[in-house]
Every structure is written in C-alpha cells, then in structure tokens.
Design a protein around this motif. Structure first.
Motif, mmCIF file in Angstrom:
data_model
loop_
_atom_site.group_PDB
_atom_site.id
_atom_site.type_symbol
_atom_site.label_atom_id
_atom_site.label_comp_id
_atom_site.label_asym_id
_atom_site.label_seq_id
_atom_site.Cartn_x
_atom_site.Cartn_y
_atom_site.Cartn_z
ATOM 1 N N TYR A 232 0.828 -1.198 0.000
ATOM 2 C CA TYR A 232 0.000 0.000 0.000
ATOM 3 C C TYR A 232 0.870 1.259 0.000
ATOM 4 O O TYR A 232 1.976 1.272 0.553
ATOM 5 C CB TYR A 232 -0.903 0.027 1.230
ATOM 6 C CG TYR A 232 -2.129 -0.847 1.118
ATOM 7 C CD1 TYR A 232 -3.130 -0.570 0.186
ATOM 8 C CD2 TYR A 232 -2.297 -1.948 1.957
ATOM 9 C CE1 TYR A 232 -4.260 -1.362 0.092
ATOM 10 C CE2 TYR A 232 -3.433 -2.747 1.878
ATOM 11 C CZ TYR A 232 -4.411 -2.447 0.935
ATOM 12 O OH TYR A 232 -5.528 -3.232 0.840
ATOM 13 N N SER A 233 0.323 2.323 -0.581
ATOM 14 C CA SER A 233 1.074 3.573 -0.724
ATOM 15 C C SER A 233 1.599 4.082 0.615
ATOM 16 O O SER A 233 2.745 4.530 0.719
ATOM 17 C CB SER A 233 0.194 4.642 -1.380
ATOM 18 O OG SER A 233 -0.987 4.859 -0.619
ATOM 19 N N GLN A 234 0.775 3.993 1.661
ATOM 20 C CA GLN A 234 1.167 4.561 2.952
ATOM 21 C C GLN A 234 2.222 3.722 3.673
ATOM 22 O O GLN A 234 2.802 4.176 4.667
ATOM 23 C CB GLN A 234 -0.058 4.732 3.865
ATOM 24 C CG GLN A 234 -0.668 3.433 4.372
ATOM 25 C CD GLN A 234 -1.732 2.859 3.456
ATOM 26 O OE1 GLN A 234 -1.787 3.199 2.275
ATOM 27 N NE2 GLN A 234 -2.586 1.996 3.987
ATOM 28 N N ASN A 235 2.486 2.519 3.171
ATOM 29 C CA ASN A 235 3.428 1.625 3.852
ATOM 30 C C ASN A 235 4.791 1.540 3.174
ATOM 31 O O ASN A 235 5.631 0.736 3.586
ATOM 32 C CB ASN A 235 2.829 0.218 3.951
ATOM 33 C CG ASN A 235 1.681 0.153 4.938
ATOM 34 O OD1 ASN A 235 1.590 0.979 5.842
ATOM 35 N ND2 ASN A 235 0.793 -0.809 4.762
ATOM 36 N N GLN A 260 2.808 6.303 -13.991
ATOM 37 C CA GLN A 260 2.068 5.195 -13.388
ATOM 38 C C GLN A 260 1.737 5.477 -11.922
ATOM 39 O O GLN A 260 1.262 4.598 -11.210
ATOM 40 C CB GLN A 260 2.862 3.891 -13.509
ATOM 41 C CG GLN A 260 3.001 3.389 -14.935
ATOM 42 C CD GLN A 260 1.657 3.119 -15.588
ATOM 43 O OE1 GLN A 260 0.820 2.415 -15.037
ATOM 44 N NE2 GLN A 260 1.439 3.689 -16.771
ATOM 45 N N ASN A 261 2.020 6.722 -11.477
ATOM 46 C CA ASN A 261 1.673 7.150 -10.123
ATOM 47 C C ASN A 261 2.243 6.196 -9.071
ATOM 48 O O ASN A 261 1.568 5.811 -8.116
ATOM 49 C CB ASN A 261 0.142 7.250 -9.994
ATOM 50 C CG ASN A 261 -0.292 7.861 -8.669
ATOM 51 O OD1 ASN A 261 0.418 8.681 -8.089
ATOM 52 N ND2 ASN A 261 -1.454 7.449 -8.178
ATOM 53 N N SER A 262 3.500 5.791 -9.262
ATOM 54 C CA SER A 262 4.092 4.819 -8.346
ATOM 55 C C SER A 262 5.586 5.075 -8.203
ATOM 56 O O SER A 262 6.159 5.928 -8.889
ATOM 57 C CB SER A 262 3.859 3.390 -8.853
ATOM 58 O OG SER A 262 4.598 3.152 -10.031
ATOM 59 N N SER A 263 6.198 4.336 -7.304
ATOM 60 C CA SER A 263 7.651 4.386 -7.167
ATOM 61 C C SER A 263 8.189 2.974 -7.060
ATOM 62 O O SER A 263 7.495 2.056 -6.605
ATOM 63 C CB SER A 263 8.068 5.192 -5.933
ATOM 64 O OG SER A 263 7.675 4.535 -4.745
ATOM 65 N N THR A 264 9.424 2.813 -7.486
ATOM 66 C CA THR A 264 10.131 1.540 -7.373
ATOM 67 C C THR A 264 11.319 1.760 -6.449
ATOM 68 O O THR A 264 12.120 2.673 -6.664
ATOM 69 C CB THR A 264 10.587 1.049 -8.757
ATOM 70 O OG1 THR A 264 9.426 0.821 -9.563
ATOM 71 C CG2 THR A 264 11.375 -0.240 -8.645
ATOM 72 N N ASN A 286 2.085 2.684 -4.827
ATOM 73 C CA ASN A 286 1.460 3.861 -5.416
ATOM 74 C C ASN A 286 1.957 5.119 -4.716
ATOM 75 O O ASN A 286 2.355 5.080 -3.545
ATOM 76 C CB ASN A 286 -0.061 3.773 -5.252
ATOM 77 C CG ASN A 286 -0.793 3.763 -6.577
ATOM 78 O OD1 ASN A 286 -0.430 3.004 -7.466
ATOM 79 N ND2 ASN A 286 -1.816 4.592 -6.707
ATOM 80 N N ASN A 287 1.892 6.231 -5.414
ATOM 81 C CA ASN A 287 2.227 7.509 -4.784
ATOM 82 C C ASN A 287 1.052 8.098 -4.014
ATOM 83 O O ASN A 287 1.243 8.918 -3.115
ATOM 84 C CB ASN A 287 2.696 8.514 -5.839
ATOM 85 C CG ASN A 287 4.061 8.161 -6.396
ATOM 86 O OD1 ASN A 287 4.857 7.483 -5.740
ATOM 87 N ND2 ASN A 287 4.340 8.602 -7.611
ATOM 88 N N THR A 288 -0.162 7.700 -4.382
ATOM 89 C CA THR A 288 -1.358 8.221 -3.710
ATOM 90 C C THR A 288 -2.254 7.057 -3.316
ATOM 91 O O THR A 288 -2.311 6.040 -4.014
ATOM 92 C CB THR A 288 -2.153 9.165 -4.633
ATOM 93 O OG1 THR A 288 -2.470 8.468 -5.853
ATOM 94 C CG2 THR A 288 -1.356 10.415 -4.959
#
Length: 416
Positions: A232-235, A260-264, A286-288
């Motif tokens: 999850y984004s917050q984790n 893709q609104n994400s990070s690796t 996800n970033n959001t």
C-alpha cells in the motif's frame, strides 16, 4: 566514521520523508553496531504456497522457465513441501502444497480478506529464509528490537522447518522472514517431515528440463535477480525500513514512475554485489492512496493489485545471460522459445542494448499467481530498470487479463 551499511551511494529521484531519512540512519547504524549485519547473510531460500493439486504442474512450469530443478519432497501431516534447487550459491525455492483445501491457518487468512486473494486461498508467496551464523544471538537481538517470532510450538503446528526461527508476518508486506543457521559450504537442511522423492514431481521437472535443453535455453536462464513486492502507498517507507532492520541489506534507492503514479524502491545485500548470489528486494507502491482517486483519476495499477490480492510478492525476476543466438539477443530467444510452449507474456520485450537492459513480464502463473520477469543486462549495466521500461511493465501488469477476469468475478460475487 560512516557505518558500513550507510556507505553505499543512494540512487534515484524519489523524495523520502524526514522520518525515513532519520530512521534509515539510526536503524542501520544500530544494526551494524550490534553485529547483526555481520551475522545475517544471503537469502538462502524463498517459500511459497499453492492450492491443493497445483504443485506438480507448477514444478513443471518453473523447471521450464527457470534454472530450478526438483530435489526432494518433505511430507508432513497436512502439507507437502517440495524443494527446488539450482546450486548452493543460489537460493532454494520451497513450494508448499496443503493436502486438504479446507485446512485453515494464518497464511490462508492473509488471503481471505482480499477479493482475488480469497479465490485462491492457499496460493501466496510466504517470504524469505536468511542464512545466519549465530541463530540464538540474532533472535535475541531482534526480539530486543521489537520483532515477534513464532514459538517452537507455533512452528510445529504450522508445519514449518523446526531448525528455523521465523518472524511473524509483516503488517506491511504480509511476508514472513526466517533465519537458518548454516556455515558457508554446508548443505541446506530443512528439519521437516519425511523426506521422499516423488515420482510425479521428478517426472514433471525432468520433462521440462528435456524441453528446455531441446529449445536451447537451458544455459541462458540464470538465477533469481530480484524479488518485487507490492504494498500500500502509505506503507512504502516503513516496509523498506522493516526489511532493512531484519536483513543485512542496504537502501540502494528509489525512483518515481510519474506516469504510473508509483515508485520503485530497491534494497541490496551489503555482502554480495552480485544479485544472483542474494537477490535484490524491490518494493513498489502507489504515490497516492485509492481514496483520493475520485478527485482526479490517477493511474493506480499497484494500489489496485494490493487491494485485490493483498500486500504480497508480485514477481520474481530471473536474469538472462548476456549475449545472442545468431544475432537474436538471448532474452528475445528465451521468450520466443517459452512462448512457443504455450506460456503467454504481458507485452513485448522492452528496453534496448543502448539503454543497458531489456525486460519482460510473463502472464501470472495460474498455479501461484506470480509473474516471472526476465531481465538481460548488456555490457555490465548495474541498474534494475529504466524509467520507460518500468512504466511499461507496471502498466502491462495492471491490465493483465487474469487479474481483470478475477476482479470482475469478485465484484460480481459481492453484488449477489
């Protein structure tokens, strides 16, 4: 003097919080000063589960698509645990099949609260086993740092190897981590059940290896390069810090994949520069969070995956030997050969020799729900991806046909 685990340069453009930066330093300095970094070494094995009746076909699939070979089966009261091995310089793969689909337990419960995860209740990646030099001391130190372990009675009830210490599932990744004491050069031994060589498992692997050799790909597919977990984004930050606290890995860096609104986010072993010796651990988030999507339609393939399956391993990446076959780059040659055997892929090979690497995702296995990634690096390229590559791969995984089908079925069931 800089702590050993903080001496590596950080890559990437992802901005981390002040909390992350502060505790990254504190946790790794503490880990080094306690001696944990010098007692915890490589990933010695990975563990996963499949639903009843799925393990033999999955062994055949893996023996075709990877360098793994079937070694032995450990039979306990409620499970078969199949051991697949490449060699003693690469991690084993433990495939655990429950005998009775009605069997309940903690690992099944991690699936059952998610709409697609619950459709294959016994199918999930479980976690890694890390080699340690002093099991008692590592466990004592980690307990003092707040990590909770299964008791020996728990391990017996769960039918896991009795010569391991196992940390309870992470609240962030839902994975477990085990510690196994073993000296370099010693065989890996798993204290579990009765050891047998199952004829059906042996035959499935041998047939796959014969096909692999006939296709000319048996020398081209190398061991595991990295393991990619979706959370999850917050984790994102706490999952990375937790893994670094448990292991002897360091923070390699994070890249923002904006479209893709994400990070690796990548972590690597401080002891082995070669990922084939101890695979990199990658976290994608996800970033959001999903609940802001109604304000603006953000791409959310990673968050959607986690909401459907739960936090878990998404794919296992295998390296492909650099080189070509009569002008066809090895990764293209391998993919074409495996595709001709009926295995589908989510997209064409992405990347180029000029960029330093090429990559591709297979479709998710019907047996384990895991995707296999192949990655070929050219000329000693040290990275894990280019931004364009990972954006294409992330997008392709988000529209994976099996995921869409199962998501639709899950939503239909909820409406009934």
């Amino acid at each position: 003097m800089i702590s050993q685990s903080l001496s590596f340069p950080v890559q990437g453009d992802k901005q981390n919080s002040a909390f992350f930066n502060e505790y990254l330093g504190k946790l790794l300095e503490e880990r080094d000063s306690l001696g944990l970094s010098d007692m915890i070494y490589e990933i010695d094995a990975m563990m996963l589960m499949v639903d009843p009746g799925r393990s033999i076909e999955y062994i055949g699939e893996l023996c075709l698509m990877s360098p793994y070979e079937y070694l032995v089966t450990l039979e306990s009261e409620s499970h078969w645990t199949h051991i697949l091995r490449i060699d003693m310089n690469s991690p084993d793969l433990l495939i655990r099949e429950v005998k009775n689909e009605e069997t309940k337990g903690i690992f099944r419960s991690l699936n059952e609260v998610f709409p697609i995860g619950s459709s294959k209740p016994h199918s999930r990646y479980m976690g890694e086993i890390l080699r340690v030099t002093n099991l008692h001391e590592v466990v004592n130190l980690q307990q003092n740092r707040g990590f909770r372990f299964f008791s020996p009675d728990d391990i017996r009830r769960l039918e896991l190897p009795g010569n391991m210490a196992i940390i309870k599932p992470s609240p962030y990744t839902h994975n477990i981590v085990g510690y196994l004491e073993r000296n370099p050069g010693d065989l890996r031994i798993y204290a579990l059940g009765v050891s047998t060589i199952r004829a059906d498992a042996h035959q499935a692997c041998q047939m796959a290896k014969e096909r692999q050799k006939a296709l000319g790909i048996n020398e081209l597919i190398l061991p595991v390069d990295h393991l990619a977990t979706r959370i999850y984004s917050q984790n994102r930050e706490v999952a990375i810090l937790e893994w670094l606290s448990i292991s002897s890995y360091y923070y390699w860096g994070s890249f923002d994949i904006v479209d893709q609104n994400s990070s690796t986010n990548v972590t690597k072993s401080i002891h082995y520069s070669d990922e084939l010796r101890s695979p990199a651990k990658v976290f994608t988030a996800n970033n959001t969070p999903y609940f802001v999507n109604h304000f603006k339609i953000f791409p959310s393939p990673t968050e959607n995956f986690v909401r459907n399956y739960g936090p878990r391993l998404h794919h296992m990446a295998l390296a492909v030997k650099d080189g070509d076959q009569n002008g066809i780059e090895n990764i293209e040659f391998v993919v074409d050969a495996i595709r001709d055997q009926g295995k589908s892929f989510l997209l064409d090979v992405v990347g180029s020799k000029a960029e330093g690497l090429k990559q591709i995702f297979s479709s998710a296995s019907e047996h384990s729900s895991l995707i296999i990634e192949y990655v070929q690096r050219f000329g000693g390229f040290q990275g894990f991806f280019t931004k364009d590559n990972v954006a294409e791969l992330t997008h392709a995984a988000g529209v994976e046909e099996e995921l869409i089908r199962m998501q639709a079925e899950a939503q239909k069931a909820m409406q009934v």
